[in-house]
Each structure stands twice: as C-alpha cells, then as structure tokens.
Design a protein around this motif. Structure first.
Motif, PDB file in Angstrom:
ATOM      1  N   HIS A  90      42.141  74.977  51.555  1.00  0.00           N
ATOM      2  CA  HIS A  90      42.478  73.569  51.323  1.00  0.00           C
ATOM      3  C   HIS A  90      43.929  73.539  50.885  1.00  0.00           C
ATOM      4  O   HIS A  90      44.260  73.887  49.764  1.00  0.00           O
TER       5      HIS A  90
ATOM      6  N   TYR B 137      43.920  64.640  49.856  1.00  0.00           N
ATOM      7  CA  TYR B 137      42.604  64.095  50.201  1.00  0.00           C
ATOM      8  C   TYR B 137      42.379  64.053  51.706  1.00  0.00           C
ATOM      9  O   TYR B 137      41.275  64.292  52.187  1.00  0.00           O
ATOM     10  N   HIS B 138      43.408  63.729  52.469  1.00  0.00           N
ATOM     11  CA  HIS B 138      43.255  63.562  53.908  1.00  0.00           C
ATOM     12  C   HIS B 138      43.371  64.873  54.681  1.00  0.00           C
ATOM     13  O   HIS B 138      43.257  64.869  55.911  1.00  0.00           O
ATOM     14  N   THR B 139      43.605  65.956  53.997  1.00  0.00           N
ATOM     15  CA  THR B 139      43.695  67.254  54.671  1.00  0.00           C
ATOM     16  C   THR B 139      42.302  67.872  54.749  1.00  0.00           C
ATOM     17  O   THR B 139      41.636  68.032  53.722  1.00  0.00           O
ATOM     18  N   PRO B 140      41.828  68.198  55.943  1.00  0.00           N
ATOM     19  CA  PRO B 140      40.471  68.760  56.043  1.00  0.00           C
ATOM     20  C   PRO B 140      40.371  70.116  55.367  1.00  0.00           C
ATOM     21  O   PRO B 140      41.298  70.928  55.402  1.00  0.00           O
ATOM     22  N   GLU B 141      39.234  70.332  54.738  1.00  0.00           N
ATOM     23  CA  GLU B 141      38.961  71.623  54.094  1.00  0.00           C
ATOM     24  C   GLU B 141      38.272  72.532  55.108  1.00  0.00           C
ATOM     25  O   GLU B 141      37.296  72.151  55.739  1.00  0.00           O
TER      26      GLU B 141
END
Length: 487
Positions: A394, A398-402
């Motif tokens: 990560h 918030y908008h970055t995919p895990e």
C-alpha cells in the motif's frame, strides 16, 4: 577399483564451464589427454579416485558431480512435453529423463525453443485482444521472457553473489554504518561520497513513484509512504547502482540473460540483492537466524526489514563454509500468478501456468497476516516444511488500491527443527502430510480433488455416467461383468 556412473558428457560440460582444455584438465588429474577424451566420450568410466580428484580440481561439491541429472533441465523438459501441443504424442517419461541425462545441452535448447514458442503465442493472443478491442497496436511485446531469464540466472548462481556481499561489507566499513541511525548514515554517505542529495516528499509530489533518481541534478527523492526499513533499502539500492555499476554490468553479461530487457532487469535485481546485503550483513544475519531459530518476526525487528526482505535474505545464505538452511521461496498474487521463485532444495516450481493449489502459499490468503505451517510431499517423495503469510503493498492514500501477495518459505523436513515454527510438531507421524505437485498437467496424482486440468500421465476420458472427486480425476467404475475400470 570401484567406479561411479558419471556421464562423460557431464565431465566435458564441467571442464568447459571451468574454461579448461582437455590437456589442461588431464594434466591436473594426472592422466593422459587421450584417456580423458575416452572418458568424455563414455568409452571409459570414471573411477572413484578420479571423481574425488575432479571435485578437488574444479572446486565442486562431490554430490553435484556424481549426480547425473540436472533436476531443473528435467523439469523444463517435462513442462515442454506437458503442453497440449503434444497431446497424444509426448515421449514417455523414461525417454524424457534419458534425454535430460545424456544430452542436457540439447534438452536446454528444446526448452528455450519452447519458451520462444510460448512467448510468440502470448504475443499473438495480446495482439488479437488489442485488435478485437479496437485498440492501437504500437508493436508486439518483446520482454515476456525476461523475468524467466533472470530467475534462471539467479538459480544458476544459487542466488548468492560473493562480490556483492563483499561490496556490502565494504560499505559498512567505509560508511561507518555500525551503531547509528542507518537512514542518516546512508544519506550522509550518498551526500559526502557520491554527491547525491536525499529528499523525502509527500505522496502526491512523487506522482506515483516511491523512489526517483535524477542523474542530472544528482538528487534522490523518496516517498513518505515508505516505511523506515524500505527507505533504508532504497538508499542502499541507489548506492549499489552508482558505486557498483561496472560489477553489475559484468555479472549480467551472462549467457542466461539473452536480451537487453533481461540484462536491465538483472541489474535491478542485483542492485536489490546488494541492498538486502547492506540491511542484513551476511555474518551477523546468519548468526541471528541460527540463534533465533529463524523467527521471522524477531529478524524483522532486529534488522528493520520487512517480511519479504527477510525471507529473500534467508534464501541467499549460500557462502561456502558458512551456509544457512537451504530454503525455497515463492510469491504469488490473488490470481495465483508467480512473481518470485527460488529453490535451493529440490522444490519444483512451474515455468508456465499456476502453482499447485494445495500448496501452503494459497492457504495464506484465507487468513491474511496469519502465519500458516504445512508439511508437504512431492510426487518424487521429497518432504518439505514451510510457512506462509500474506504481505500488503500500500504505497499511497485512500484511492490507491492495496495489493495483496502471499509468500511461502520452506526447507527440507530434515532441517525443520532448526525453525521455531516446528515446535510441537510430531515429525515421526506425518499422517497429515499434504500431497502436492508442480502443476496439474505434470502431476501424477490422478485422484487429487483439486485437479483443474487432465494429467499428461493419463489422456482425458469422459464418462457421462461416472464422476470422480473432480471432473479430471478418474473414478473406479465397473463393467457389466463386474470388473473395475477407470473412468
């Protein structure tokens, strides 16, 4: 005098790899060049005394010479002939094994030819998809095989590079890294020795990167999303690229790396190897691993490294005279794609397709962050003990995919007691051992309920009246006269 069955072709291959002529090797062995020529052409056998002397002259493990079969070559050939292309016409297992033993270079050539075929097939599928989707087609992909080439390169070196280890130890001495803040010490070394400034920037300012180096301004930028250990790793990685560029170039001028893309990827891989050696110095890390019985959490805390870095470092401890436990390691994503693999102990991973669904690494996804243990047995009878756990990537907000991966680390059952995770296990009673294979196509376990494809060991037969534990696992049926048959 006793004789050992060592193929003459293998003697010739070892001699050529050592860069010796027949006359040179014969002189060192104390025999005539003509007699060595007869041995290499299998008109004379190699005596036990000569075998020992050969091992001494070439500085090789006696077992590696006496072994007449390169397991990697055999596995590659088996995968080649497991391709549906050879359905119904594949050679018998004994014939494949004979080819791997008697003509290993021919076998490798066949494997390389099939790799090129598989890459061409993948390119054609990509092109077809792009055309059907009405996308632009700027050109065919050219680097599909680069990761495989790098994997083979690492495997051929047993994932151990003494020169990089020496450079990492030199950095500890010259950079005076002992006893202080490693990030501050590495940053100071980059600035004072290499003229590189280090800046930690906000996630948005990095524009999707976690590290960016500008050669013109001699500036290195790191993302604030990187944890402390990962920041140290990136600093050491940059030092490795800048100070060891010639060494990296020389190491990647290897026949296994046959394309510019593979050599470029090889440089990145070796610079990462150097960074791991800086964070976890060989002697200190090996001693800690043995003292703590390979407790991965303890090693992470002590060396300020993450789970994957510790697992990978354990796989590099192959220094002659100071070897660690021979580990295997594999990393997959949720789709089962293998993105990293290495084996120092006989575990077989597929070059194409997915890994056996019964392996511990898949089960790790069922309990994210929990460490799972498994005892598994391959069709060849080798038994292994492994641990597996998920890791998360990560690197943003918030908008970055895990991204979730799973890693499995294991060793032969004989070494399991050296791992803290084996405490309380009864290795005298292995009733719960999990039978695993390489891939469904190659696996000879016909009764496996997890089978997703038919085995090359048995052509697919469809009986609408009988269903086994899976569609591709045959079940016992009975003919009208009562005699059982396979269906």
């Amino acid at each position: 005098m006793a004789t050992l069955k060592v193929p003459g072709r293998k003697v010739r291959t070892l001699r050529r790899h050592a860069g010796l002529s027949q006359a040179d090797l014969a002189q060192r062995l104390g025999i005539s060049a003509s007699y060595l020529n007869l041995i290499e052409h299998e008109r004379r056998t190699l005596t036990a005394g000569l075998l020992v002397k050969l091992a001494q002259v070439l500085d090789l493990d006696l077992r590696s010479i006496a072994s007449s079969l390169d397991a990697r070559v055999l596995q590659d050939l088996e995968e080649v002939f497991a391709d549906p292309l050879f359905e119904g016409s594949a050679p018998a297992d004994a014939e494949i094994r004979d080819l791997a033993i008697s003509s290993p270079e021919v076998a490798r050539a066949i494997a390389r030819l099939h790799q090129a075929y598989a890459a061409a097939q993948a390119s054609a599928r990509t092109l077809a998809t792009q055309v059907l989707d009405r996308q632009d087609v700027p050109g065919m992909p050219t680097a599909e095989l680069s990761p495989d080439q790098v994997t083979d390169f690492l495997q051929s070196h047993r994932n151990h590079f003494p020169e990089l280890e020496a450079q990492a130890e030199r950095l500890w001495k010259d950079g005076r890294l002992e006893g202080g803040d490693l990030f501050a010490a590495l940053s100071d070394y980059l600035g004072s020795r290499l003229g590189v400034g280090v800046t930690v920037l906000k996630v948005g300012e990095m524009r999707g990167a976690v590290r960016r180096y500008d050669p013109a301004s001699r500036s290195l930028q790191l993302s604030e999303a990187l944890r402390r250990g990962s920041r140290n790793f990136q600093l050491a990685y940059q030092i490795g690229l800048l100070e060891n560029s010639e060494l990296l170039d020389r190491l990647t001028r290897d026949p296994a790396l046959a394309s510019d893309e593979a050599r470029a990827l090889g440089r990145v891989t070796l610079a990462s190897y150097f960074a791991g050696a800086v964070l976890m110095p060989y002697t200190e890390f090996l001693r800690a691993a043995e003292d703590e019985r390979h407790d991965l959490d303890v090693l992470q805390h002590r060396f300020r490294a993450n789970f994957e870095q510790v697992c990978h470092r354990l796989c590099t401890l192959q220094r002659k005279g100071a070897e660690g436990v021979p580990f295997f390691m594999v990393r997959i994503d949720l789709a089962g794609n293998i993105s990293k693999k290495f084996s120092a102990n006989g575990v077989r991973f597929p070059r194409y397709g997915g890994i056996c669904p019964l392996r511990n690494v898949h089960a790790a996804f069922l309990q994210p962050n929990a460490l799972r243990v498994q005892v598994s047995r391959q069709p060849d009878g080798l038994t292994f003990f492994s641990v597996a756990r998920t890791i998360r990537r990560h690197r943003g907000g918030y908008h970055t995919p895990e991204i979730l991966y799973a890693i499995e680390l294991g060793c032969e059952i004989e070494s399991a007691r050296r791992l803290v995770y084996a405490d309380g296990m009864d290795f005298a009673n292995l009733a719960g051992v999990v039978p695993v294979g390489t891939t469904c196509r190659l696996c000879e376990r016909l009764d496996c309920g997890a089978r997703a494809f038919p085995s090359v060991q048995k052509p697919l037969t469809v009986d609408e009246n009988v269903r086994g534990v899976s569609f591709f696992a045959p079940a016992e049926n009975s003919e009208p006269n009562g005699r059982p048959q396979r269906g």
